[in-house]
Scaffold this active site. Structure first.
Site, PDB file in Angstrom:
ATOM      1  N   TRP A   1       0.796  -1.215   0.000  1.00  0.00           N
ATOM      2  CA  TRP A   1       0.000   0.000   0.000  1.00  0.00           C
ATOM      3  C   TRP A   1       0.836   1.277   0.000  1.00  0.00           C
ATOM      4  CZ3 TRP A   1      -0.963   4.241   3.168  1.00  0.00           C
ATOM      5  CH2 TRP A   1      -2.075   5.017   2.810  1.00  0.00           C
ATOM      6  N   ASP A   2       2.097   1.233   0.421  1.00  0.00           N
ATOM      7  CA  ASP A   2       2.891   2.468   0.506  1.00  0.00           C
ATOM      8  C   ASP A   2       4.291   2.231  -0.059  1.00  0.00           C
ATOM      9  OD1 ASP A   2       3.219   5.143   1.093  1.00  0.00           O
ATOM     10  OD2 ASP A   2       3.860   4.794   3.155  1.00  0.00           O
ATOM     11  N   LEU A   3       4.356   1.626  -1.239  1.00  0.00           N
ATOM     12  CA  LEU A   3       5.630   1.204  -1.812  1.00  0.00           C
ATOM     13  C   LEU A   3       6.218   2.324  -2.669  1.00  0.00           C
ATOM     14  CD1 LEU A   3       7.534  -1.244  -1.913  1.00  0.00           C
ATOM     15  CD2 LEU A   3       6.327  -1.994  -3.968  1.00  0.00           C
TER      16      LEU A   3
END
Length: 295
Positions: free
Chosen positions: A195-197
């Site tokens: 989700w936060d790559l």
């Protein structure tokens, strides 16, 4: 005495109010508790992000280097140990120990001085993200995580009110993104997503050249993963080759476009909720370019 950076205290107060202030006030005691419980000693200065405090440590018994991560439990952070256990180090930092009551984690130590953002060649950096993404979304998600289907439904329900608070141009972007999400919302996917790559959440390591950190796991379509890596060093001229490189990993380009527009929608709704006067201009540009390429 554990040093709690003022920036972390300020962000916790801003985003989490009284709960955030209580979390910050309790950090020295929490650190002391887990240093003792897990037999650790601190080996360097505190590190921090928007939501967490990380202490570089080593195990007294055998000298194993690790990182003690403390953060406030919420909908995004409570799934982190579940995801890390499922990945078991494949493309991501390895979980060594975990306390369910507080969310405190003992993690494999990576090289915090060498984030992927330090790589000057943007094409090389995006290629690293693509390689990690392919590994991270390879397996179905475990039980106990939030799902993209519920998130999408909530976003779509919020669009009419949010659009009413924006100017005509931004409202139209929000509605167009919502229309794209409606087309794919019936099949939200079953992969384990980070989700936060983005570049800052990838660090150099000894075990592998690069590993992801700080996941906010959820169950969903891999196309929902692409926007953070598109926004690093944003350049409209680079957008389509970056998108194509990442979309090739997740398979279905059309769905990847729709779910990337879903991330623009999600961020736009948060901006409206935070009282921003309009949408982020760079993300509006992402939506414009992808909608045009979609045809």
């Amino acid at each position: 005495m554990i040093h709690v950076p003022e920036e972390l205290a300020a962000s916790q107060a801003k985003y989490n109010g009284e709960a955030g202030r209580a979390f910050v006030a309790g950090l020295p005691g929490r650190a002391e508790e887990f240093l003792g419980r897990w037999g650790l000693r601190v080996t360097g200065p505190s590190m921090y992000g928007v939501v967490s405090l990380v202490l570089p440590v080593e195990r007294v018994a055998d000298g194993t280097r690790a990182a003690l991560k403390m953060q406030l439990l919420d909908d995004e952070t409570e799934g982190e140990p579940i995801g890390l256990r499922a990945w078991d180090g494949r493309g991501v930092v390895r979980l060594l120990d975990h306390d369910a009551g507080t969310g405190t984690m003992l993690l494999e130590r990576l090289d915090e001085a060498r984030p992927l953002s330090s790589v000057a060649d943007t094409r090389e950096a995006v290629g690293v993200v693509a390689g990690l993404l392919a590994r991270l979304v390879a397996a179905p998600a475990p039980e106990g995580l939030r799902g993209l289907g519920d998130i999408a439904a909530g976003m779509l329900a919020d669009v009419p009110d949010a659009a009413g608070r924006l100017g005509a141009g931004d409202a139209a972007v929000l509605r167009d993104c919502a229309a794209a999400v409606r087309e794919v919302a019936g099949e939200p996917g079953d992969r384990l997503l980070h989700w936060d790559l983005h570049f800052g959440n990838v660090l150099a390591a000894e075990r592998e050249p690069w590993l992801a950190i700080d996941p906010k796991p959820l169950v969903g379509d891999p196309g929902f993963e692409l926007l953070p890596a598109l926004m690093d060093r944003f350049d409209p001229a680079d957008l389509l080759w970056r998108f194509d490189l990442l979309a090739e990993v997740v398979g279905d380009r059309g769905r990847a476009v729709a779910w990337t527009l879903g991330r623009v929608l999600q961020n736009g709704l948060w901006d409206v909720k935070d009282g921003e006067p309009g949408l982020d201009e760079e993300q509006v540009e992402v939506a414009r370019i992808l909608r045009a390429a979609r045809g």
